[in-house]
Design a protein around this motif. Structure first.
Motif, PDB file in Angstrom:
ATOM      1  N   PHE A  21      42.191  41.979  70.541  1.00 16.54           N
ATOM      2  CA  PHE A  21      42.078  41.003  69.455  1.00 16.54           C
ATOM      3  C   PHE A  21      40.721  41.125  68.768  1.00 16.54           C
ATOM      4  N   ALA A  31      45.110  39.403  60.989  1.00 10.00           N
ATOM      5  CA  ALA A  31      46.282  38.981  61.761  1.00 10.00           C
ATOM      6  C   ALA A  31      46.667  40.080  62.743  1.00 10.00           C
ATOM      7  N   LYS A  46      45.840  32.390  72.893  1.00 11.60           N
ATOM      8  CA  LYS A  46      45.368  31.531  71.811  1.00 11.60           C
ATOM      9  C   LYS A  46      43.849  31.522  71.743  1.00 11.60           C
ATOM     10  N   ARG A  48      41.864  33.966  72.507  1.00 13.55           N
ATOM     11  CA  ARG A  48      41.435  35.229  71.904  1.00 13.55           C
ATOM     12  C   ARG A  48      41.683  35.228  70.390  1.00 13.55           C
ATOM     13  N   LEU A  49      42.804  34.671  69.973  1.00 19.10           N
ATOM     14  CA  LEU A  49      43.073  34.552  68.542  1.00 19.10           C
ATOM     15  C   LEU A  49      41.993  33.718  67.856  1.00 19.10           C
ATOM     16  N   ASP A  50      41.693  32.576  68.427  1.00 16.74           N
ATOM     17  CA  ASP A  50      40.729  31.672  67.815  1.00 16.74           C
ATOM     18  C   ASP A  50      39.327  32.262  67.812  1.00 16.74           C
ATOM     19  N   LEU A  54      41.831  35.158  64.110  1.00 16.94           N
ATOM     20  CA  LEU A  54      43.047  35.891  63.774  1.00 16.94           C
ATOM     21  C   LEU A  54      44.267  34.972  63.711  1.00 16.94           C
ATOM     22  N   THR A  55      45.229  35.369  62.894  1.00 20.62           N
ATOM     23  CA  THR A  55      46.535  34.722  62.820  1.00 20.62           C
ATOM     24  C   THR A  55      47.542  35.540  63.620  1.00 20.62           C
ATOM     25  N   GLN A  56      48.375  34.858  64.387  1.00 16.21           N
ATOM     26  CA  GLN A  56      49.481  35.534  65.082  1.00 16.21           C
ATOM     27  C   GLN A  56      50.645  35.646  64.108  1.00 16.21           C
ATOM     28  N   LEU A  97      50.630  29.461  70.018  1.00 12.32           N
ATOM     29  CA  LEU A  97      49.964  30.519  69.257  1.00 12.32           C
ATOM     30  C   LEU A  97      49.980  30.283  67.751  1.00 12.32           C
ATOM     31  N   ASN A  99      52.539  30.845  65.943  1.00 11.34           N
ATOM     32  CA  ASN A  99      53.352  31.944  65.417  1.00 11.34           C
ATOM     33  C   ASN A  99      54.558  31.398  64.656  1.00 11.34           C
TER      34      ASN A  99
END
Length: 262
Positions: A21, A31, A46, A48-50, A54-56, A97, A99
Motif C-alpha cells: 500500500f 487507489a 484499513k 494501511r489504506l488510511d 489510498l482508496t480501496q 474498507l 470499498n
C-alpha cells in the motif's frame, strides 16, 4: 483524465502484501485493488489504506478453494449456501474498507457439465449478491475471462456478460471490462467500449499478450484510455498486470497521466 488503481495482487510483489500500500502511494497511485483481503483482518488493511491516503477500488468475493484450483463458485450448482456466506463475508470487509465495487467470479465448468443449469444458478446467485450489496451502496461486477489463462471459465464474452446483467435486472450489477481478457477472446475493444459503456462498472488494463505493463504489446492504450475518458467513465482503471521487472521501474507509462493531474 483517467484515474488508476494499482493491483496489489500482481504489482509490488517485491514487498510483503501489507507493505504494498505504501509503495503504491509513493509511486503516485491514489487507489488500489487486489484479489482477496481475507488472509488479513479488515481493520489492518484499513489502517494501511488510511496511512497511505489510498482508496480501496475493488476486491473479489471469496472464490471457493482458490489454492485447490477453484476460480469462483457463483455458477456452481450445490454451492449456493457457501456463495451466500461468502457474500456476507465480502460485505463485512467492504464496510470496513470503504470499498464500493465487488467482483464475483463465476467459476469453472467442465465440457460435460450442463451449462443451462450453471447459468440458472449463476443468475440466482447474482440476484442475491446484487440485492445484498445494494443496501450497502455497492456495485457487483462480473468479469469475462479468457480461457487461455483460465481454461473452462464459465463467462468469456462481453455480450454474454451484458446479457446476464440485463436478465438479472439489478441496477447495481455491471460488467468488469478487462481489456487484456477481451483482446484475447474477442478484440475490437473500442467498438465494445462504445457499445457497452453504460453497463460497465470497472475497467482493467494490461499489455497483450504477456500481461506486462500497458506500454507493450498489441493494444494502443493511449488511444483506448482517451476513448474511455471521452465516454464518461469516471471510475478507477485497475492496473492488473505483471511487471516485467521491478514495479516502480516499469511505471514510465503512468507518469504523463500523473503529471497531467498536478
Amino acid at each position: 483524465m483517467p484515474r488508476f488503481a494499482a493491483n496489489l495482487s500482481m504489482m509490488y510483489n517485491e514487498h510483503a502484501f501489507l507493505d504494498r500500500f505504501a509503495a503504491a502511494a509513493q509511486d503516485g497511485f491514489e487507489a488500489v485493488e487486489f484479489l482477496f483481503p481475507y488472509d488479513f483482518p479488515a481493520d489492518e488493511i484499513k489502517a494501511r489504506l488510511d496511512a497511505s491516503g489510498l482508496t480501496q477500488a475493488l476486491f473479489n468475493a471469496p472464490p471457493g478453494d482458490w489454492a485447490g484450483g477453484e476460480r469462483g463458485i457463483a455458477s456452481l450448482p450445490g454451492r449456493e449456501d457457501e456463495f451466500r456466506r461468502g457474500i456476507d463475508t465480502a460485505l463485512d470487509y467492504a464496510r470496513v474498507l470503504g470499498n464500493r465495487k465487488l467482483h464475483v467470479m463465476a467459476g469453472l465448468i467442465g465440457a460435460d457439465q450442463p451449462r443451462a443449469k450453471h447459468r440458472e444458478v449463476y443468475l440466482s446467485n447474482l440476484a442475491h449478491a446484487a440485492k445484498a450489496a445494494q443496501a450497502e451502496g455497492i456495485t457487483v461486477v462480473i468479469e469475462p475471462i479468457n480461457t487461455r489463462d483460465m481454461p473452462g471459465f464459465f463467462l468469456t464474452r462481453q455480450d454474454e456478460a451484458q446479457a446476464i446483467c440485463a436478465e438479472v435486472g439489478a441496477e447495481n450489477l455491471k460488467v468488469q471490462f478487462d481489456c487484456y481478457h477481451c483482446q484475447i477472446v474477442e478484440g475490437d475493444l473500442a467498438v465494445k467500449l462504445k457499445r457497452d459503456m453504460a453497463g460497465i462498472g470497472h475497467i482493467q488494463i494490461a499489455g497483450v499478450p504477456e500481461r506486462h505493463e500497458p506500454d507493450t504489446g498489441e493494444l494502443n492504450y493511449p488511444y483506448l484510455l482517451e476513448l474511455i475518458d471521452s465516454l464518461g467513465y469516471d471510475g478507477y482503471i485497475g492496473c492488473e498486470y505483471r511487471p516485467r521487472a521491478g514495479t516502480s521501474a516499469g511505471l514510465g507509462w503512468l507518469k504523463p497521466y500523473l503529471n497531467a493531474t498536478r
